[in-house]
Structures are given as structure tokens and as C-alpha cells.
Design an enzyme around this catalytic site. Sequence first.
Site, PDB file in Angstrom:
ATOM      1  N   GLY A  28      10.610 -66.251  91.083  1.00 25.76           N
ATOM      2  CA  GLY A  28      10.204 -67.198  90.049  1.00 25.76           C
ATOM      3  C   GLY A  28       8.845 -67.808  90.318  1.00 25.76           C
ATOM      4  O   GLY A  28       8.072 -67.294  91.124  1.00 25.76           O
ATOM      5  N   HIS A  34       2.835 -61.520  89.067  1.00 20.75           N
ATOM      6  CA  HIS A  34       4.150 -61.062  88.588  1.00 20.75           C
ATOM      7  C   HIS A  34       4.012 -60.395  87.220  1.00 20.75           C
ATOM      8  O   HIS A  34       4.630 -59.362  86.954  1.00 20.75           O
ATOM      9  CB  HIS A  34       5.095 -62.254  88.434  1.00 20.75           C
ATOM     10  CG  HIS A  34       5.443 -62.952  89.702  1.00 20.75           C
ATOM     11  ND1 HIS A  34       5.045 -64.236  89.974  1.00 20.75           N
ATOM     12  CD2 HIS A  34       6.158 -62.552  90.781  1.00 20.75           C
ATOM     13  CE1 HIS A  34       5.511 -64.605  91.146  1.00 20.75           C
ATOM     14  NE2 HIS A  34       6.179 -63.606  91.669  1.00 20.75           N
ATOM     15  N   ASP A 148       2.316 -58.335  99.380  1.00 24.16           N
ATOM     16  CA  ASP A 148       3.331 -58.379 100.432  1.00 24.16           C
ATOM     17  C   ASP A 148       3.448 -56.966 101.001  1.00 24.16           C
ATOM     18  O   ASP A 148       4.446 -56.266 100.800  1.00 24.16           O
ATOM     19  CB  ASP A 148       4.664 -58.865  99.856  1.00 24.16           C
ATOM     20  CG  ASP A 148       4.592 -60.322  99.452  1.00 24.16           C
ATOM     21  OD1 ASP A 148       4.318 -61.161 100.315  1.00 24.16           O
ATOM     22  OD2 ASP A 148       4.764 -60.614  98.250  1.00 24.16           O
TER      23      ASP A 148
HETATM   24  O1  PAF Z   1       8.531 -60.831  96.980  1.00 18.30           O
HETATM   25  C1  PAF Z   1       9.427 -61.620  96.613  1.00 18.30           C
HETATM   26  O2  PAF Z   1       9.269 -62.407  95.691  1.00 18.30           O
HETATM   27  C2  PAF Z   1      10.772 -61.588  97.326  1.00 18.30           C
HETATM   28  O3  PAF Z   1      10.630 -61.322  98.666  1.00 18.30           O
HETATM   29  C3  PAF Z   1      11.787 -60.622  96.677  1.00 18.30           C
HETATM   30  C4  PAF Z   1      11.308 -59.193  96.748  1.00 18.30           C
HETATM   31  C5  PAF Z   1      11.991 -61.019  95.221  1.00 18.30           C
HETATM   32  C6  PAF Z   1      13.114 -60.714  97.407  1.00 18.30           C
HETATM   33  O4  PAF Z   1      13.657 -61.997  97.370  1.00 18.30           O
END
Ligand code: PAF
Length: 274
Positions: A28, A34, A148
Site C-alpha cells: 500500500g 507501484h 528491491d
Molecule cells: O515489496 C513489497 O512491497 C513487499 O515486500 C511485498 C513484495 C509486497 C511483500 O510483502
Amino acid sequence: MEIATSPESVKEILSKASAPVGFVPTMGALHEGHLSLIKRSLAENATTVVSIFVNPTQFLPGEDLNRYPKKLDADRRICELAGVDLLFVPKAEDIYFDEDEIKIKAPPLKGYILEGYHRPGHFDGVLWVVNKLFNIVSPDRAYFGKKDAQQLFLVKKMVRDLFMDIEIVECDIVREPDGLAMSSRNVYLDPVQRERALLISKSLKRAAKMIMGGVYEAVSIKNEMRRVMEGLEIEYIEIVDRNFDKIDEVKKGDTIILVAAKVGDTRLIDNLWV
Ligand code: PAF
């Protein structure tokens, strides 16, 4: 857009959905980064599922689990406007059952270096929840950001090691106009800290320039990056190949330069794929 809160309703809704299914797992506080994953999934799949779940098992004691930004109304609107088909917003008790659950353990070598060294057990929690989410959604493709980088590497490794039939799609880092990598944690930065945080992306830009100028030696690049980031609390600067093995020389097309640093209390990571 449908909204589901339980794994059962996700399965029920998706049993009638068109394939292929693309999945964007998130915690979120959605931002442009995103949104770029969501847009890519929408472009490549008949159905797109987004999950919002602040996964408690990937936070270490003392980390920011309780203050992790929550913006569910805004997130819902972003997903709706983008054209997401299904938003999955479970609670912890919908995902985790009891103390005696079967767990996923991150691989000891690649899961406990770098991020995993500074946040021991973090990737156990990430892989555990991603595994559960994959089993709930059964996507054909799942979208992860290169920011990440170690998480992306480990998710790909899990999918390979456990013979999961899911394509992991790697998506580019999205940056603010001034270079700061987008992160839900950027909201923690006050204006002075935000300015100082720019040194992280500046150090990576400097590394890119050195490489373009023919400097490949990891030590020289790391020293120069350290100089650019002077004053920040650097946790690590490391140069690895795409298999996350440390390397002494940059190999174009097979290198990631990784940084983790703290600005005030906020821990930020960033990287450059060379
Ligand atoms: O990258 C993220 O936001 C989190 O590590 C994920 C992949 C949603 C797992 O909780």
C-alpha cells in the site's frame, strides 16, 4: 473493480476471471512506482489483481511496522482509476493462522547478505507472504520492481527452486524528477532530510559516469560513492553480479550497484543496474 478481503473470495472471483492473470503485490501507500507495475500488468494481462497487505512477518522488532504509511482510501481510488480488476486487502488473521505454521526460509547465502544481513529474517517473511499470496491468486505473471533488487532476485529464485509456474516480470525503478527513487518510506523525510537523501541517487549517477568513463574497479567506484554520500549513515555500498555474488570489476550487462543508507531514522535503499 472488485474488492476482496478473504483468500476464499479472491479464489471465487478469479475462478470466473479471464486469463492471463497479472498480480502486483504491495504493502500500500501506492506511488508512481507501484502504478508503473500496475500499468504494465494491465497492458500484458486480461485480469490484474493488486494486493495491499502490510506484512508483519517481514518487519524486524523495532522497525516501522506500526507507523508504516497507510492510505487505503487513496490506494483504492488509484487502483480503481488505473483499471485494476480485483483489489485484495486482507487482514493479518486472513493470511496467518497460528504459531505452528509451515514457514518459508530465505536461502542462507543469498538471503542473509546485504539487506538480509542488516535485516536478518526479513526475506523469510517476504518469501513466506509472497508464497501465500501466489497460492491465493495463482497468477500467470507477477510484477516486482528492480528497486528491491535482492527481493526480486530471491522471489525469482523461489519460483525456480519450488517449480512455481509464474513469470516474474522485472520493472524499472521510477524516480522523482530530482532523482530520488520512489518509495513509500519517502513520506518520513522532512524537507532537509529529503534534500540529503538525494545524495544516494547522486552517488549512483556518479558511479554510472565513472563506468561510462571506463572505470570498472569496484573499490574505486565504492570509494567515490562513499565520498559523494559523506554525512549519511551508510549501511552498505556493494557491487554484485546479477546472481548477487560480489564482484571486483563491473561487468556491463551483469552488474548491480546497491546502496542502503539512513537519513535520520529513515532507511532508504537504491541501486543501479549496469
Ligand atoms: O515489496 C513489497 O512491497 C513487499 O515486500 C511485498 C513484495 C509486497 C511483500 O510483502
